[in-house]
Each structure stands twice: as C-alpha cells, then as structure tokens.
Motif scaffolding. Structure first.
Motif, PDB file in Angstrom:
ATOM      1  N   VAL A 145     -27.035 -12.506 -10.176  1.00 55.95           N
ATOM      2  CA  VAL A 145     -27.306 -11.761  -8.944  1.00 55.95           C
ATOM      3  C   VAL A 145     -26.521 -10.452  -8.941  1.00 55.95           C
ATOM      4  N   SER A 173     -28.325  -6.907  -8.654  1.00 59.86           N
ATOM      5  CA  SER A 173     -28.010  -6.091  -7.474  1.00 59.86           C
ATOM      6  C   SER A 173     -27.651  -4.670  -7.884  1.00 59.86           C
ATOM      7  N   LEU A 205     -35.239  -9.634  -6.479  1.00 58.08           N
ATOM      8  CA  LEU A 205     -34.633 -10.812  -7.089  1.00 58.08           C
ATOM      9  C   LEU A 205     -35.659 -11.844  -7.521  1.00 58.08           C
TER      10      LEU A 205
END
Length: 353
Positions: free
Chosen positions: A101, A105, A219
């Motif tokens: 993540v 990001s 995502l």
C-alpha cells in the motif's frame, strides 16, 4: 462606461463568492463525476507565503507525472477494499500488506504531479507538498452574461487554491491487511495591498472524498463498487471526549474507549491538525510530536517557542471502558509556556470530536 463595467465585474465577483459553499458535500455532489485537476506546471514563485506555512511546490514541473489511466497503473485488480466510517472519519481497510500500500500510495500521488515532501515508512506516514488545483468555474455555472464577460476580459473566476495530502497506513492483526487514512489540507490565495499571500482555508470535503474514491480505484477496487461503499458507509455512535486539567496545570483527555481505539482516534486528530509526528510506539502507547516555532498551526497556539521541541503524548488505559491521553515534556523543563501550549493543543484535539 468604464466605471459601469468595473461595477458589473465587482458585483459578479461578490455573487460568485456567496454561492461557493456546499453544506453537505457527501450527499449533494455527484460522487465519482468530478475531475480533479492539479497543475504541476503552475509557477507559484511570485507568491508570498506567511512564515507559518510551507510554500506550495513549484517543482512539479520537474516531476515525472505518471499516466493516471487506471488500466496501466493498478498492479492488482479487484482487491477487497472496504470503507469504514464513524461520525468524524472515513478510512480504508485494504486487503494488501502495508509495504505494498505504501508503494502504491506514492505512485498514486505522483500520478497527480505531487512531490512527496515527507515520508517515514517506519510509522506509516507520508505527506505531499502543496500543489495548485484548477479552480476555474465552468461557463455553465457562470451563466451567459458572466461567461461572456470572462471570455471578453480573458479572465477566469475562482481564487487560486493549493492542496496537500497526508496518508497514514496502519497495520492490523492480519499481516496481509492495512488501514489507510487520507487527509487533505488546503490554503487559498488572498490579496493584501499589492502583495499576494496564501492563507489557511477550510478543506473541501468534496475533494477529499473524491481523492479517497480515486485512491480506492487505484488500489484495485472497481469505481462503481467504491462509489456504492462510500455512499452506504454507516456512522457509529457519537464519541464524547472530556478535557480535564490536573493540579499541575497539565491537561488530560479522557476517551470512552479502550487503548487501541483511542490510539487510532488520536492518530486521526493529529492528521487533521497537521501535527508533525516524529515517532510513535504503539506498545508504549506514545506519539512523539515535533513543534517548529515558525511552521504550521503551532504558531497560532503559542508564539514563545524559540526552538524546535519534541513532546510526548501517551495513551494509557484507565479502566475497561476509558483511556486517558497525557502530555509529557520530555525535556523536563515544564515551563508555564509548555503548560499553556499543552492545554491549547489538547483543546484543539478535543474540538475535533
């Protein structure tokens, strides 16, 4: 005739300003229909920035902007991404480990032209620099007369605004799962005599929600599913935080939760206030915050801090249903200014609830 034209323009400007607020953006705007257009090539060097604000980044022109086509950028599709909500926050529960993540990001922000200004993967906090957002008011919103004036005068309506984001990635008991918190901070341009200045402004919840939606899609969630999840997320009961001042003039905050929940709420409140978290220790229940005298909202709380200082906020379980937050001056100076600052900081935190 020129005087009449100037009066017309002034009146139009006042009318536009008075119609700029949306009372409940989550319910009233078409979630998923807004195109967020940041301007990485905008030159902001001529702007004068107050000393307590970070200057909006003009380095975006030197930053490689990643194509924002989700078909190219999403490394894993159809991820299980849930959205959680209470009265104050929305956050994501992502079926990916924190390290993945984190990398995604960074790519997400770069796709909009943002520069990553601060990053500390050990505590899961990443912060972008400021970037101007397109604020042109569409012709259809101006009306025929205003649109014609805009074209004739070669101007556009809407004051410049610059945004930055903080993202916080928390691990869970499942090593293949992450919690993701996204927070928007904004400044807007104002005129002061012959100078142009940037001032703090209330964040646009519509923009923050759209960016959260876009992050979900980036995502690996489908857009339609993400829109439905955001709209249907349920609130939990109100949270009441009590501020108590001790005999030594230091405050404590009492949360009606166990320690882990209070820890999460405190992390969110520090995000919202833009407090610089230097380190944290979940086992000890501590956040270490850094105070810089010429930067951020600290300058508005206290103006007697002469150098950079670090303070400790520690979360302790009071009983099975309550937790208390304490302020520790690790320098052990315990000056009156520090006590005053601690009360004002805790008051600001309590106001978030």
């Amino acid at each position: 005739m020129k005087i009449v034209n100037y009066l017309i323009i002034a009146i139009i400007g006042l009318n536009i300003t008075s119609c700029s607020k949306v009372s409940d953006p989550i319910k009233k705007f078409g979630l998923g229909s807004k195109v967020i257009n940041y301007q990485p090539n905008e030159d902001v060097d001529s702007l004068i920035i107050p000393p307590d604000l970070t200057k909006p980044s003009s380095q975006g022109a030197l930053t490689k902007v990643i194509n924002n086509d989700t078909s190219l950028n999403i490394l894993k599709k159809n991820q299980n991404i849930e959205i959680k909500r209470d009265k104050f926050r929305r956050w994501l529960l992502v079926d990916l480990p924190p390290s993945e993540v984190w990398s995604l990001s960074k790519d997400f922000f770069r796709s909009y032209g943002f520069i990553i200004e601060k990053e500390n993967q050990n505590i899961g906090v990443m912060e972008t620099g400021y970037l101007e957002i397109e604020t042109k008011v569409p012709d259809k919103s101006l009306g025929a007369i205003r649109a014609a004036l805009s074209k004739a005068l070669k101007t556009q309506y809407g004051l410049p605004i610059a945004d930055k984001y903080r993202i916080r990635i928390e691990s869970t008991d499942n090593p293949m799962e992450s919690e993701v918190y996204l927070t928007l901070s904004s400044i807007g341009e104002v005129s002061s005599g012959a100078m142009r200045l940037w001032q703090p402004r209330d964040k646009d919840v519509e923009i923050e929600t759209e960016m959260l939606l876009n992050l979900m899609v980036f995502l690996g969630s489908s857009k339609s599913s993400s829109v439905d999840k955001i709209k249907s997320s349920d609130e939990i009961d109100d949270l009441k935080v009590e501020l108590v001042t001790l005999e030594n003039d230091y405050p404590i905050l009492i949360f009606p939760f166990k320690r882990d929940e209070s820890w999460n709420y405190l992390g969110w409140a520090l995000d919202e206030l833009g407090v610089d978290v230097e380190d944290r220790d979940i086992i000890d229940g501590s956040f270490f915050i850094k105070v810089e005298p010429d930067r951020g909202f600290f300058t508005k709380l206290i103006n007697t801090v002469a150098s950079v200082k670090t303070y400790q906020l520690i979360v302790k379980e009071r009983n099975n249903a309550q937790t208390e937050l304490m302020f520790i001056d690790i320098s052990e100076e315990n000056s009156n200014d520090t006590r005053k600052f601690s009360v004002e900081l805790f008051t600001k935190i309590a106001e978030k609830f």
